[in-house]
Design an enzyme around this catalytic site. Structure first.
Site, PDB file in Angstrom:
ATOM      1  N   GLU A  51      28.506  39.538 -56.198  1.00  0.00           N
ATOM      2  CA  GLU A  51      28.327  38.366 -56.411  1.00  0.00           C
ATOM      3  C   GLU A  51      29.556  37.734 -57.007  1.00  0.00           C
ATOM      4  O   GLU A  51      30.115  38.442 -57.998  1.00  0.00           O
ATOM      5  CB  GLU A  51      27.038  38.191 -57.371  1.00  0.00           C
ATOM      6  CG  GLU A  51      26.613  36.803 -57.768  1.00  0.00           C
ATOM      7  CD  GLU A  51      25.568  36.897 -58.984  1.00  0.00           C
ATOM      8  OE1 GLU A  51      24.927  37.969 -59.253  1.00  0.00           O
ATOM      9  OE2 GLU A  51      25.214  35.941 -59.254  1.00  0.00           O
ATOM     10  N   ARG A 294      24.189  54.052 -60.730  1.00  0.00           N
ATOM     11  CA  ARG A 294      25.177  53.474 -61.045  1.00  0.00           C
ATOM     12  C   ARG A 294      26.262  54.573 -61.477  1.00  0.00           C
ATOM     13  O   ARG A 294      26.037  55.376 -62.302  1.00  0.00           O
ATOM     14  CB  ARG A 294      24.928  52.419 -62.187  1.00  0.00           C
ATOM     15  CG  ARG A 294      23.971  51.200 -61.807  1.00  0.00           C
ATOM     16  CD  ARG A 294      23.782  50.548 -62.642  1.00  0.00           C
ATOM     17  NE  ARG A 294      24.634  49.285 -62.870  1.00  0.00           N
ATOM     18  CZ  ARG A 294      24.841  48.215 -62.339  1.00  0.00           C
ATOM     19  NH1 ARG A 294      23.993  48.225 -61.522  1.00  0.00           N
ATOM     20  NH2 ARG A 294      25.878  47.352 -62.757  1.00  0.00           N
ATOM     21  N   LYS A 304      29.669  42.702 -66.221  1.00  0.00           N
ATOM     22  CA  LYS A 304      30.515  41.407 -66.027  1.00  0.00           C
ATOM     23  C   LYS A 304      30.310  40.586 -67.256  1.00  0.00           C
ATOM     24  O   LYS A 304      31.299  40.101 -67.600  1.00  0.00           O
ATOM     25  CB  LYS A 304      29.971  40.757 -64.888  1.00  0.00           C
ATOM     26  CG  LYS A 304      30.542  41.448 -63.417  1.00  0.00           C
ATOM     27  CD  LYS A 304      30.522  40.264 -62.354  1.00  0.00           C
ATOM     28  CE  LYS A 304      30.086  41.418 -60.964  1.00  0.00           C
ATOM     29  NZ  LYS A 304      29.512  40.690 -59.993  1.00  0.00           N
TER      30      LYS A 304
END
Ligand code: ATP
Ligand code: MG
Length: 589
Positions: A51, A294, A304
């Protein structure tokens, strides 16, 4: 073969030509191999779907190495898809950096796509679901939807709008699309199962009303697809075979499959017309989502949102601050693409989420630089050393190997003269027990230049040592008969006359605690654990051939650590070196 959740780093298999090779064999590669062997897929296609709302970080490096790596290993391809279903501002700065980062890591995409490229198809796909009776327009408010959803232990209740006719739903959906209704007034919801044990299947929203301009499509759309719908169908449109994502999407997989199956793009060319009309190359198929853990390291924060806060509150110098775990940051710190790929290989691919020790990351960098970085001499905390038995104008060029284990790295000339800079900590007036370096009356080997005997330490008025005076044993120089005379220590040096003053940025970990991310009872956050010592800037001296290096060249400054010429600030006149990592792990003690 081990079962699919066993973390498998890799096995050494002997290929036909007998050369040893490292064949990666984690559970995802096992699945891919089986899918190919059993004819379920004829080619492997993946995608990396960031994204564009921030910079990529070390965690993304794992996803990139996996998505692009698997495609390359099996002769397939990987798309770079910017997931821009949120009509928030997609900053071109992020889009640029994402492409830069993927290329820097050593990968290239088959095709650069945006989820928004597919808005027309997604809309037609939604109409198909409405027609089939698989989706309905719901007038409940967001709050009411929550109340109807139920809980993990209690089933939800059907929306009172669930039984609308297909005709009414289609009319309302088209009016949503025409912009007739206010934001949040209605949603398009999948008709699945309000009693499902999986909350994601309790009639999830597929489209919402949002009168917001989109960076790519402008004001064309007052409605936008939700993530699960857009992501699964984007994969199907591109013909992605293996859609690799992180574990938090495991519970979304049934919805992913539901969207793919109900829309069935592979058999619905009419839905793809908006793209085929534009000449878009398509290979629609049925993708399979596979989740992996992850990547998380201690002493770092990796979301982020938190990285954004560090930047916006000026707690660091920007996204590319060498202390940041962003790819732009660690690149500037001196991490190499091969060190990151090595780290990803060592960590392996599994389904167990865990917090890894940062020493795995730093160790991969050390190992990579130890093998590949040339050696240079640099002094970060200079102390003058005068060789009294050489004339003041003495000057010579000594030959040094650039790498102790790699002949092919060649040699270089290092100037040597009457006055040198040595490291202040390599001299001690009162040597602590075990001290092997320089002290008055003692001997030390000057790397590559012979053995020096310290006659005197000169002090200033305050009693600080400002100069060391030594006699060089001229018979102890390399190649001379006394060269093998035993002395306890060897120190590095640079010629004071020839060395170039350099700004040296001594970076260290950004946080002082292993788990800055943990919410603790005292109400402290990660921002309270910033390491005040994470950057020290000093002026040191480097040998001329280090100063002359191009930006981003990494060196081992002998005995000091690994350094890189700063990507932006380094020039040959005003060299700037960033410490990438120390020679040894000094934190583990
Ligand atoms: P963040 O939570 O840091 O904001 P994100 O998951 O929202 O990250 P995306 O841009 O959506 O970031 O991620 C793109 C891809 O990278 C996704 O497939 C995601 O699963 C993967 N990814 C993100 N973070 C990690 C990580 N820490 N380890 C491995 N893969 C990751
Ligand atoms: Mg995300």
């Amino acid at each position: 073969m081990s079962n699919s959740t066993t973390p498998t780093v890799g096995t050494s298999e002997k290929p036909a030509n007998d050369a040893p090779a490292f064949v990666k064999n984690d559970f995802i590669r096992q699945i891919v191999r089986e899918d190919l062997a059993e004819g379920r897929q004829s080619a492997i296609r993946t995608r990396f779907p960031p994204e564009p709302n921030g910079y990529l970080h070390i965690g993304h490096a794992k996803a990139i190495c996996l998505d692009f790596g698997v495609a390359a290993e099996f002769g397939g391809w990987c798309n770079l898809r910017l997931d821009d279903t949120n009509p928030a501002k997609e900053d071109p700065e992020y889009v640029e950096a994402i492409q830069d980062d993927v290329r820097w890591l050593g990968f290239d995409w088959h095709s650069l796509r945006h989820a928004s490229d597919y808005f027309d198809v997604l809309y037609l796909a939604a109409e198909k679901l409405v027609k089939q009776g698989d989706a309905f327009i719901c007038d409940l408010s967001a709050e009411e939807v929550r109340a109807y959803r139920g809980t993990l232990t209690e089933p939800g209740r059907n929306s009172p709008y669930r039984e609308r006719s297909a005709e009414e739903n289609m009319d309302l959906f088209r009016r949503m699309r025409a912009g007739e209704f206010a934001d949040g007034a209605r949603t398009l919801r999948a008709k699945i199962d309000m009693a499902s044990g999986n909350m994601n299947l309790r009639d999830p929203a597929l489209y919402r009303i949002k009168h917001v301009e989109h960076q790519n499509t402008g004001d064309k759309w007052p409605v936008y697809p939700m993530y699960d719908f857009a992501h699964s169908l984007s994969d199907a449109i591109e013909g992605v075979t293996h859609s690799l994502c992180t574990l938090e999407f495991e519970d979304h997989r049934p919805l992913y499959d539901w969207c793919v199956d109900k829309v069935d793009l592979a058999h619905s060319p009419e839905l793809l017309k908006p793209l085929t009309d534009k000449g878009f190359p398509l290979e629609a198929g049925k993708p399979r989502q596979i989740e992996f853990s992850r990547l998380n390291f201690n002493y770092l924060v990796m979301s982020k949102r938190k990285l954004m806060a560090l930047v916006q509150e000026h707690l660091v110098d920007g996204w590319d601050d060498p202390r940041m775990p962003t790819l732009q940051g660690i690149r500037r710190r001196g991490y190499t693409p091969s060190a990151l790929r090595l780290m990803v290989d060592r960590v392996g691919i599994s389904k167990q989420n865990s917090l890894l020790d940062i020493s795995i990351l730093e160790g991969a960098l050390r190992d990579d630089l130890d093998a590949h970085a040339q050696r240079r001499m640099g002094v970060v905390d200079p102390l003058k050393l005068v060789i009294t038995n050489l004339p003041e104008d003495h000057e010579e060029q000594l030959d040094f190997h650039n790498h102790p284990k790699d002949e092919s790295a060649g040699t270089r000339k290092v100037p040597f003269a009457h006055e040198l800079w040595i490291e202040r900590e390599d001299f001690a007036e009162v040597p602590p027990p075990g001290f092997k370096r320089l002290t008055v009356g003692g001997d030390v080997r000057l790397r590559g230049a012979g053995i020096a005997h310290c006659d005197e330490a000169v002090k200033d008025a305050d009693g600080n040592v400002v100069e060391i005076r030594c006699t060089l044993d001229l018979q102890s120089r390399p190649g001379m008969e006394g060269a093998n005379r035993k002395v306890k220590g060897t120190i590095h040096w640079v010629s004071a006359k020839h060395a170039v003053a350099a700004e040296i940025r001594l970076y260290d970990r950004l946080f002082t605690v292993a788990d800055p991310d943990e919410d603790d009872a005292s109400g402290k956050t990660y921002k309270d654990y910033l390491n005040p010592e994470s950057r020290k800037v000093v002026t040191g001296y480097v040998e001329p051939s280090a100063a002359q290096a191009a930006a981003e060249t990494g060196f081992q400054f002998e005995r000091i650590g690994y350094f890189v010429a700063d990507r932006y600030d380094h020039t040959t006149d005003k060299p700037v070196f960033n410490r990438s990592v120390t020679l040894r792990d000094t934190w583990s003690k």
